[in-house]
Design an enzyme around this catalytic site. Structure first.
Site, PDB file in Angstrom:
ATOM      1  N   ASN A   1       9.641   1.008  11.171  1.00 44.24           N
ATOM      2  CA  ASN A   1       8.378   1.675  10.353  1.00 44.24           C
ATOM      3  C   ASN A   1       7.617   2.427  11.705  1.00 44.24           C
ATOM      4  OD1 ASN A   1       7.162   3.946   8.729  1.00 44.24           O
ATOM      5  ND2 ASN A   1       7.094   2.112   6.854  1.00 44.24           N
TER       6      ASN A   1
ATOM      7  N   TYR B   1      -1.690   1.744  11.536  1.00 45.03           N
ATOM      8  CA  TYR B   1      -2.452   0.160  11.574  1.00 45.03           C
ATOM      9  C   TYR B   1      -2.979   0.006  12.621  1.00 45.03           C
ATOM     10  CZ  TYR B   1       0.027  -0.844   7.112  1.00 45.03           C
ATOM     11  OH  TYR B   1       0.611  -0.623   5.077  1.00 45.03           O
TER      12      TYR B   1
ATOM     13  N   ILE C   1       1.131  -1.526   0.042  1.00 46.53           N
ATOM     14  CA  ILE C   1       0.139   0.022   0.078  1.00 46.53           C
ATOM     15  C   ILE C   1       1.023   1.771   0.053  1.00 46.53           C
ATOM     16  CG2 ILE C   1      -0.526   0.098   2.519  1.00 46.53           C
ATOM     17  CD1 ILE C   1      -3.164   0.598   1.628  1.00 46.53           C
TER      18      ILE C   1
ATOM     19  N   VAL D   1       0.924   5.830  -0.402  1.00 44.46           N
ATOM     20  CA  VAL D   1       0.397   7.063  -0.936  1.00 44.46           C
ATOM     21  C   VAL D   1       1.508   8.264  -1.885  1.00 44.46           C
ATOM     22  CG1 VAL D   1      -1.407   8.971   0.031  1.00 44.46           C
ATOM     23  CG2 VAL D   1      -1.433   6.910   0.780  1.00 44.46           C
TER      24      VAL D   1
ATOM     25  N   GLU E   1       2.450  -7.110   7.088  1.00 41.69           N
ATOM     26  CA  GLU E   1       3.936  -7.112   7.591  1.00 41.69           C
ATOM     27  C   GLU E   1       4.163  -5.506   7.428  1.00 41.69           C
ATOM     28  OE1 GLU E   1       3.386 -11.074   6.024  1.00 41.69           O
ATOM     29  OE2 GLU E   1       3.210  -9.127   4.663  1.00 41.69           O
TER      30      GLU E   1
END
Length: 151
Positions: free
Chosen positions: A112, A119, A73, A75, A107
């Site tokens: 990070n 999440y 994912i 952006v 994962e």
């Protein structure tokens, strides 16, 4: 940056170059064009988010029986901090649930912290560790495994 309301749509082969370029701008070790093309061919739920002609983001989800696995994912940095990532992730969650998934897995690099917090805000919980999962400048980096119950 002011943008038109974003539109979420299935990724097509016409999107591959733009998605690959976006991925390369976000990651030190990005997916290749072939990785995205393989996901399309495999029938994964591969989605883009656009505002007009601007690519805002993308998501790749692999359905597996009664689970879904968020593989990637991203952006565009110009659009980060405006809620686009949250809307894209919520769309992923909603689509996985509608597709019959009981849970969504992912994962994330141990380093990070921003993604981990993101999440967790969505109710994902850490369930494991994959040692040496990601390439890194000095060898390999571990990944935290998260899941979210959907039903």
């Amino acid at each position: 940056m002011s943008v038109a309301p974003p539109v979420h749509a299935p990724m097509t082969t016409d999107d591959l170059d733009a998605v690959t370029a976006l991925e390369a701008s976000l990651q030190a070790f990005p997916w290749s064009r072939g990785n995205f093309a393989d996901s399309l061919l495999a029938g994964h739920d591969v989605r883009v988010c656009r505002s007009g002609s601007d690519l805002i983001g993308f998501a790749v989800v692999m359905p597996v029986l009664d689970e879904a696995h968020l593989l990637n994912i991203g952006v565009d940095r110009r659009y980060q901090g405006q809620g686009h990532g949250a809307r894209l992730l919520q769309r992923v969650i909603d689509d996985a649930r509608a597709g019959g998934a009981q849970r969504l897995l992912l994962e994330v690099r141990c380093s990070n912290r921003q993604a981990i917090a993101f999440y967790q805000r969505f109710g994902f919980a850490r369930i494991g560790l994959r040692r040496g999962y990601y390439p890194a400048t000095a060898g390999r980096e571990d990944a935290l495994v998260f899941d979210k119950e959907l039903q």
